[in-house]
Design an enzyme around this catalytic site. Structure first.
Site, PDB file in Angstrom:
ATOM      1  N   ASP A 478       0.704  -1.017   0.121  1.00 38.25           N
ATOM      2  CA  ASP A 478      -0.069  -0.435  -0.036  1.00 38.25           C
ATOM      3  C   ASP A 478       0.449   1.633   0.000  1.00 38.25           C
ATOM      4  OD1 ASP A 478      -2.293   1.642  -0.027  1.00 38.25           O
ATOM      5  OD2 ASP A 478      -3.254   0.043   1.904  1.00 38.25           O
ATOM      6  N   ASP A 548     -10.784   1.725  -3.287  1.00 37.49           N
ATOM      7  CA  ASP A 548     -10.762   2.220  -1.818  1.00 37.49           C
ATOM      8  C   ASP A 548     -12.677   1.876  -2.008  1.00 37.49           C
ATOM      9  OD1 ASP A 548      -8.627   0.809  -0.364  1.00 37.49           O
ATOM     10  OD2 ASP A 548      -8.705   3.335   0.621  1.00 37.49           O
TER      11      ASP A 548
HETATM   12  C1  GLA Z   1      -5.487   1.739   2.061  1.00 35.41           C
HETATM   13  C2  GLA Z   1      -5.890   0.718   1.466  1.00 35.41           C
HETATM   14  C3  GLA Z   1      -7.521  -0.487   2.136  1.00 35.41           C
HETATM   15  C4  GLA Z   1      -6.571  -0.353   3.433  1.00 35.41           C
HETATM   16  C5  GLA Z   1      -6.282   0.467   4.557  1.00 35.41           C
HETATM   17  C6  GLA Z   1      -5.499  -0.026   5.772  1.00 35.41           C
HETATM   18  O1  GLA Z   1      -6.705   2.518   1.813  1.00 35.41           O
HETATM   19  O2  GLA Z   1      -6.269   0.694  -0.078  1.00 35.41           O
HETATM   20  O3  GLA Z   1      -7.468  -1.254   1.707  1.00 35.41           O
HETATM   21  O4  GLA Z   1      -5.679  -1.670   3.116  1.00 35.41           O
HETATM   22  O5  GLA Z   1      -5.608   1.628   3.448  1.00 35.41           O
HETATM   23  O6  GLA Z   1      -4.966   1.349   6.276  1.00 35.41           O
END
Ligand code: GLA
Length: 734
Positions: A478, A548
């Site tokens: 990420d 997301d």
């Molecule tokens: C980001 C990712 C999510 C999750 C969060 C965790 O927003 O896109 O899928 O993994 O971080 O903090």
């Protein structure tokens, strides 16, 4: 494939269905002549159309006063010599002059594709199925040598462009702009389609008419960005999903980029793409070189679907690599929206138990497993398991998950650091930004300077030891914030302009080492969802978390927009809870599943609280998905245009797409409706890609149809009542 025609002074680059041609004019200038449907020999008709038409009065070549740069089409346009459109290159000579004069010198043609040094590259698996042309130009004043590179993959109808600058002079030279891709068109009657948005609404298709002047999209966020994807399609106004010309290009780069489409005053169109010069400068020392990222481009004369299918195949087979390239992707369960930071060993095992009973194949432990990370304010950088949450450690947890027949995956955000972390106390100089200025926080975190070797080493060794110690089959990588302060305490003044690009080079180095070291691990890219979904990342990580936003209604636009370039096998798509956590919307489990099954299916909800009926639906969907997975992930994909537009129903409320097996014997159709509208005729969908001769059985209706009927007349969609409804139809040739 690549031929030089001596008499015509023309290079012809041919793929199976397309040709790209350019000329060496007067032994000096590289003039673009043609890109489009295949032509068997060098074009003659329009080649010299601008010569002698001096509407623009500047003619820098005294021997050839008929040559007027402002009207010509170039392979690599320069400024300061009578061409007033956007240049591909800008620099400053040691004496301060911005004028460079790169003149054709020689060329070589070699078998196979050459890789761009230090950058992700399109690859050919053997030397016979690709060729590379290297055209060398020289600027005698500075000793700079420019290499324009063209890779040709005939079977994929794809051409790859990039450039290398070598300093063969004695003085350092500063580059301020260096676009490795230029594509010119003799007219500008085109539309431009891009994928745009913001966090949680990425990849929305945006189609605009190219007007006079420059149409541009870009990123200065350090990542390719949620806002604009580094890809664009140029197409005729009449181009639809199924007909018309479409020319699309995409950059193999994950940092700041710029795309410009400039309709010039003499009716031409110039497209440039490369590193964004707003946050870039580079000093090339004597003897050193600089390589631009590659751009890959494809042309289709059968509409946007034809274009997308070519691009999907290219990404699946010539960008994505490694063990997972051709492998079906596992159905995963991610604990993020189920637990957020609040979990312990027992909870996770319970979730994994339910998941494995329903047929899920990979359990992913998301954020919160390390340091004192109980919210998003702390512990990034301190990659040590939290024993309060994970009483058996990562080793114990990964073992227990494996015992349940599932693979085990883990979340990391290696590029970032929390201000309160131990790492930052020990190495304050590793953070981006200089001491004097206050540093901007993004999601409460700072960015590590990946350009520094010591930071690269830290990330590589940290991940290596965790991946070695526990049984980890999947990594979610990420990156949850943009870069803001482009400076480093460890850089000298004249290096600061290099930081944005050096960061990306550092990232690629880390990914290169780790993906080679752990070839059996499936890496999934993520950047707060689709904030860095690009070909550069896909060269290391075969799939990406598309957004997301897990709301199925929002996902219709996100996934169909992304499908312009990206194949379904590269897109993570999860079924989540209702009300949805991003938009608060309710939609049925069937609807949510149908949308998620159009990509790499996953689940991201607390499956412990599901009713028996919901568990049954999920188990059924998983079995269904496994049956169709190969075709959904690797088959031909078609976006289908609804043909019922009564009261705007079709255009606004309905989405439909389908996947077809390579032998055309099997196809699965997905249809979705957002809001129900009363008193409109039933929707009809005309399918694509079937065999006109075949008879297909639709298993749910139990009826047979001829392929030609399904494609030319169409199939009537049942009209369920209610909002957010879907219908799936399965076709098998009998
Ligand atoms: C980001 C990712 C999510 C999750 C969060 C965790 O927003 O896109 O899928 O993994 O971080 O903090």
């Amino acid at each position: 494939m690549i031929r030089y025609y001596d008499e015509e002074h023309m290079f012809c680059l041919d793929t199976e269905h397309c040709s790209y041609q350019f000329e060496i004019k007067y032994g000096r200038y590289l003039l673009h002549r043609y890109y489009g449907r295949k032509i068997s020999s060098p074009i003659r008709g329009i080649a010299g159309r601008n010569l002698g038409k001096n509407y623009s009065s500047l003619h820098p070549d005294y021997e050839h006063p008929e040559y007027s740069p402002d009207m010509e089409l170039f392979e690599f346009p320069l400024e300061g010599r009578g061409d007033y459109r956007n240049p591909a290159f800008r620099g400053r000579r040691k004496d301060g002059s911005p004028v460079f004069d790169f003149v054709f010198s020689n060329y070589t043609i070699s078998n196979g594709l050459i890789a761009a040094e230090g950058l992700p590259s399109v690859y050919s698996e053997n030397l016979d199925n690709a060729e590379t042309l290297d055209v060398v130009c020289r600027d005698d004043h500075t000793g700079l040598e420019l290499h324009l590179l063209y890779g040709v993959l005939p079977e994929y109808d794809a051409i790859i462009r990039w450039a290398v600058m070598i300093n063969k002079g004695h003085q350092i030279q500063t580059v301020e702009r260096f676009m490795g891709f230029c594509l010119e068109f003799p007219d500008s009657e085109y539309d431009m389609i891009t994928m745009e948005g913001a966090w949680a609404r990425e990849h929305h298709q945006k189609r605009r008419t190219i007007g006079t002047g420059t149409t541009s999209i870009s990123s200065t966020r350090g990542l390719s960005s949620h806002q604009y994807n580094p890809s664009a399609i140029i197409c005729r106004k009449e181009t639809t999903e199924d007909s018309g010309e479409a020319y699309g290009f995409s950059l193999l780069y994950s940092g700041n980029f710029r795309i410009e489409a400039e309709a010039g005053p003499y009716g031409t169109l110039r497209c440039l793409m490369g590193i964004n010069d707003d946050t870039f400068s580079w000093n090339i020392a004597s003897g050193a070189s600089f390589t631009t990222p590659q751009t890959v481009f494809v042309m289709s004369s059968s509409g946007l679907n034809g274009f997308s299918q070519k691009f999907h195949r290219l990404i699946r087979e010539r960008i994505i690599r490694g063990e997972y390239r051709d492998r079906e992707r596992p159905i995963l369960l991610n604990n993020w929206e189920a637990t957020y930071f609040d979990f312990d060993h027992k909870t996770l095992v319970e979730i994994a138990d339910s998941a494995s009973q329903m047929g899920m194949e990979l359990f992913v432990l998301d954020d919160g497993w390390f340091g004192n990370r109980n919210d998003d304010k702390s512990a990034l950088g301190d990659w040590i398991e939290n024993k309060k949450k994970l009483s058996e450690g990562l080793i114990g947890l990964s073992r227990e998950i494996h015992q349940r027949g599932m693979k085990f995956g883990l979340w990391f955000e290696p590029e970032m650091v929390s201000p309160s972390s131990r790492l930052i106390k020990e190495h304050p100089e590793w953070v981006l930004g200089t001491l004097e200025e206050s540093l901007s926080l993004g999601r409460n975190q700072l960015v590590l300077n990946l350009a520094l070797e010591e930071v690269q080493k830290f990330i590589i060794t940290t991940l290596t030891s965790i991946l070695n110690e526990s049984e980890i089959d999947y990594v979610k990588w990420d990156a949850n914030r943009s870069i803001s302060e482009y400076s480093s305490r460890k850089f000298s003044g004249d290096q600061q302009g290099e930081l944005s690009h050096r960061y990306v080079l550092g990232l690629y180095h880390i990914l290169d080492v780790l993906t080679r070291r752990f070839p059996h691990v499936l890496f999934e890219g993520c950047a707060g969802g689709g904030g860095r979904f690009d070909l550069g990342i896909l060269a290391y990580m075969p799939q990406f978390w598309t957004s997301d936003n897990t709301d199925a209604v929002s996902r219709l636009k996100i996934q169909s927009g992304a499908s312009l370039f990206y194949p379904s096998v590269s897109m993570g798509a999860h079924v989540s809870d209702v009300p949805n956590h991003q938009v608060g919307r309710y939609s049925s489990l069937e609807f949510r599943s149908s949308v998620a099954m159009s990509g790499n299916l996953g689940y991201e909800l607390d499956i412990r609280s599901l009713s028996e009926e919901e568990r049954e639906i999920i188990s059924y969907d998983i079995a269904f998905y496994k049956k169709w997975r190969r075709i959904i992930q690797y088959g031909k994909f078609y976006r289908l245009s609804p043909i019922n537009s009564c009261c705007g129903v079709g255009e606004n409320e309905e989405f439909s797409w389908m996947f077809v097996s390579p032998d055309e014997k099997k196809a699965v159709l997905f249809w979705f409706r957002r809001l129900h509208v009363p008193s409109v005729p039933p929707s009809i969908v005309r399918m694509r890609g079937l065999n006109t001769e075949f008879t297909y059985l639709e298993t749910n209706l139990g009826e047979t149809f001829k392929g030609d009927e399904l494609m030319y007349s169409g199939i009537v969609v049942p009209q369920p009542l209610g909002d957010f409804t879907s219908w799936i139809a399965e076709f098998s040739a009998v």
